[in-house]
Design an enzyme around this catalytic site. Structure first.
Site, PDB file in Angstrom:
ATOM      1  N   ASN A 290       0.847  -1.189   0.000  1.00 23.26           N
ATOM      2  CA  ASN A 290       0.000   0.000   0.000  1.00 23.26           C
ATOM      3  C   ASN A 290       0.891   1.251   0.000  1.00 23.26           C
ATOM      4  OD1 ASN A 290       0.896  -0.290   2.727  1.00 23.26           O
ATOM      5  ND2 ASN A 290      -0.823   0.947   3.404  1.00 23.26           N
ATOM      6  N   CYS A 292       1.843   3.604   1.970  1.00 21.92           N
ATOM      7  CA  CYS A 292       2.798   3.921   3.056  1.00 21.92           C
ATOM      8  C   CYS A 292       3.624   2.735   3.508  1.00 21.92           C
ATOM      9  CB  CYS A 292       2.045   4.541   4.214  1.00 21.92           C
ATOM     10  SG  CYS A 292       1.448   6.202   3.844  1.00 21.92           S
ATOM     11  N   GLU A 294       3.054  -0.305   4.958  1.00 24.50           N
ATOM     12  CA  GLU A 294       2.861  -1.194   6.107  1.00 24.50           C
ATOM     13  C   GLU A 294       2.124  -2.485   5.784  1.00 24.50           C
ATOM     14  OE1 GLU A 294      -0.717   1.623   6.406  1.00 24.50           O
ATOM     15  OE2 GLU A 294       1.363   1.681   5.729  1.00 24.50           O
ATOM     16  N   THR A 457      -1.183   6.566  10.499  1.00 26.39           N
ATOM     17  CA  THR A 457      -2.306   7.208  11.222  1.00 26.39           C
ATOM     18  C   THR A 457      -2.248   8.727  11.222  1.00 26.39           C
ATOM     19  OG1 THR A 457      -1.287   7.198  13.458  1.00 26.39           O
ATOM     20  CG2 THR A 457      -2.435   5.190  12.759  1.00 26.39           C
ATOM     21  N   THR A 459      -4.022  11.391   9.806  1.00 24.71           N
ATOM     22  CA  THR A 459      -5.204  12.204  10.065  1.00 24.71           C
ATOM     23  C   THR A 459      -5.996  11.719  11.267  1.00 24.71           C
ATOM     24  OG1 THR A 459      -5.331  12.544   7.685  1.00 24.71           O
ATOM     25  CG2 THR A 459      -7.206  13.246   8.968  1.00 24.71           C
ATOM     26  N   ILE A 460      -6.113  10.398  11.442  1.00 29.14           N
ATOM     27  CA  ILE A 460      -6.901   9.924  12.571  1.00 29.14           C
ATOM     28  C   ILE A 460      -6.218  10.236  13.898  1.00 29.14           C
ATOM     29  CG2 ILE A 460      -8.228   8.195  11.305  1.00 29.14           C
ATOM     30  CD1 ILE A 460      -6.312   6.056  12.268  1.00 29.14           C
TER      31      ILE A 460
END
Length: 605
Positions: A290, A292, A294, A457, A459-460
């Site tokens: 993906n 980023c 991970e 993570t 934005t969250i």
């Protein structure tokens, strides 16, 4: 007090712009509690006892104890026809004009629904070679990557979600040198992260200072040229490959290190290790991740992500009695696995092939966020030996609880369809699980092929009142952050780190916690050690940026990727301030250029 008032200004902005459910002018989520309730009810609807699980899911979400991936928060329980999966690795690109544009179309349809995409471009023939069927000359993988970059900019030219893509190329592809240099022009490939697929053979060639052949499948002309047998994306077995030229392995490695020192890319993915340690080694081959990094995925695989917010499990913070509630972390991990497993059945998918892959493997990626803030609240300095021990203990708790939860769900609902007991138990990661978990897999199977991953993570974590992101150290105590709004424009906020704000509220002054350290003061080696400490407890991979000071000497920097390999990592990314990704753009430039997707504001959620 209204729960919305518990959100900081930037958290309110993020919630309103990205995750608050509205249709045109009708607002359904009046406050953040309504968002939690919407998500809980939607995902609990997959259960027989839906009210029971709705209560448990809501408790899990309340006060940001558990942060599902951004697509889950934005889409679950709404009428929007969107995917709940953050990112996808797309299908193998066929080496033909039709194959390339079919792959481009699939990427556009996926990004339109909110999913980031990863592609391996190794299947495209090198530039300058003849396309025999039409007599034309191939322009090579990097030229076609520009089509994807333009598509991404067009699809996501408005709205509050930025585009993200991963592009990979094998270290033995004839165009690897052009790929390594592809982002040194700051007008090019701004929506891509790029990583080199590095093999064990290449690392051995670097170590031994050997020549390295650059090759590509010879196809129907294999009998006309001298060939080498190579495993190659798109082929089930090693195929005859033509050697286009030979380079010194160390010189190629040096060009990778020099590019990432000067331009922060490419990253590296240790692709043989990724495949050797893949729980589904027996039925799939991975060539990309993906955006980023991970979640390494097979063609049409998807990211189903969520993170436990460790700051909510610190008892007696900033005192001598401060400790982590490990039992609470284990309990939330078990609930989170069930919630994410239900996401698979509740989600829309842009493509039928993505739905099929998700249901066959039922991958989930449970991780943690807020680690650096939790360490501060425990009076432990990030990068210290004690911090590595705490991180390991936390990830072991999460991992074992997640696997046990997946076994429990399998007992109730059945294992994932690709599960083959003996082969699965023989996997490198599964062999190292506790005997009780292995016995549970023997008896009941397991619901999800993979359970753990550490996402950035971005934005969250802002939504949760600016807790530190994923595994990263705190960026700074106070800084200015740009965020996108619903209208596609940026707003700037001054944000204070969560633990710093909690400390100052406790102390009543502007002092910093005694254990405070920011990303700029953590050595690159300490970054690597933190990633290495928990990789053995993560069945997928870890998104981690090794921050490097601008003045850091290249002679010290050049060994970082080698250290990452020696430490057993699956990949590595560095960031050193530089003219392309670290410069402040002028107003004119800002209007013309898209922000690089690997800077502070990179988003996968």
């Amino acid at each position: 007090m209204d729960q919305l008032n518990h959100l900081s200004p930037i958290a309110q902005h993020v919630w309103d712009a990205k995750y608050r459910y509205r249709r045109q002018d009708v607002v359904y989520d009046v406050q953040i509690a309504d968002t939690w309730q919407r998500i809980a009810a939607s995902l609990a609807a997959q259960e027989k006892d839906s009210l029971h699980w709705q209560r448990h899911f809501y408790d899990c979400l309340q006060n940001f104890k558990f942060l599902p991936g951004g697509r889950i928060q934005a889409g679950a329980g709404t009428s929007h026809q969107v995917t709940l999966f953050n990112c996808f690795v797309m299908g193998t690109i066929a080496d033909s004009m039709e194959g390339i544009f079919n792959a481009l179309k699939e990427g556009a349809l996926t990004m339109q629904q909110g999913g980031g995409v990863g592609y391996d471009f190794s299947t495209l023939r090198p530039r300058g070679t003849q396309a025999y069927s039409v007599g034309s000359i191939a322009s090579g993988p990097v030229s076609f990557m520009r089509l994807w970059d333009s598509m991404c900019a067009t699809i996501l030219s408005t709205g509050a979600r930025r585009g993200a893509m991963m592009g990979t190329l094998r270290c033995d592809h004839p165009d690897i040198e052009q790929f390594i240099a592809a982002k040194q022009d700051r007008s090019q490939l701004r929506h891509f992260n790029i990583s080199v697929l590095v093999t064990d053979d290449f690392m051995a060639a670097v170590r031994n200072d050997e020549d390295w052949p650059l090759v590509f499948p010879a196809g129907e002309h294999a009998g006309e040229v001298a060939v080498l047998l190579r495993a190659w994306p798109g082929y089930a077995h090693p195929v005859p490959c033509k050697c286009y030229k030979r380079v010194r392995a160390r010189a190629l490695w040096e060009s990778i290190m020099r590019a990432t020192y000067d331009y922060a890319e490419p990253g590296v993915l240790f692709i043989d290790r990724i495949n050797q340690r893949n729980n589904l080694y027996y039925c799939e081959r991975i060539n990309s991740t993906n955006p980023c990094g991970e979640v390494p995925l097979p063609p049409y695989g998807a990211c189903n992500l969520g993170s436990i917010n460790l700051t909510q499990f610190v008892q007696d913070p900033f005192t001598e009695r401060a400790q982590l509630d490990m039992a609470g972390i284990a309990a939330i991990a078990k609930t989170a696995v069930r919630l994410m497993d239900n996401v698979i059945d509740a989600s829309h998918f842009p493509l039928a092939s993505q739905a099929e892959q998700a249901h066959l493997a039922r991958r989930v990626g449970l991780g943690v966020t807020g680690l650096a803030d939790a360490l501060m609240m425990l009076n432990i300095r990030y990068g210290s030996k004690q911090s590595l021990q705490i991180a390991q203990a936390v990830m072991q708790t999460v991992c074992h609880a997640a696997y046990q939860a997946s076994i429990d769900i399998a007992q109730e609902k059945g294992p994932f369809p690709l599960f083959e007991r003996d082969k699965y138990l023989a996997g490198a990661f599964i062999r190292n699980l506790p005997q009780t978990i292995r016995e549970g897999i023997v008896r009941y199977g397991i619901r999800n092929s993979h359970l753990t991953a550490i996402a950035p993570t971005g934005t969250i974590s802002l939504l949760a009142n600016n807790v530190s992101s994923g595994l990263e150290p705190v960026f700074d105590s106070v800084y200015t952050r740009r965020v996108l709004g619903r209208d596609g424009d940026y707003s700037e906020y001054q944000v204070t780190d969560y633990a710093v704000a909690a400390w100052r509220k406790r102390q009543g002054d502007e002092s910093l916690p005694p254990a405070f350290v920011n990303a700029h003061h953590v050595s690159p080696t300490d970054h690597l050690q933190m990633q290495a400490a928990i990789q053995p407890l993560v069945d997928q991979a870890i998104s981690k940026t090794i921050n490097v000071p601008e003045a850091y000497a290249f002679d010290a920097f050049r060994d970082l990727y080698q250290q990452a390999y020696d430490l057993g990592l699956k990949g590595c990314t560095t960031f050193r301030p530089n003219p392309v990704t670290g410069a402040v753009l002028s107003k004119v430039e800002e209007a013309q250029l898209t922000p690089h997707c690997c800077n502070l504001e990179r988003e996968a959620d």
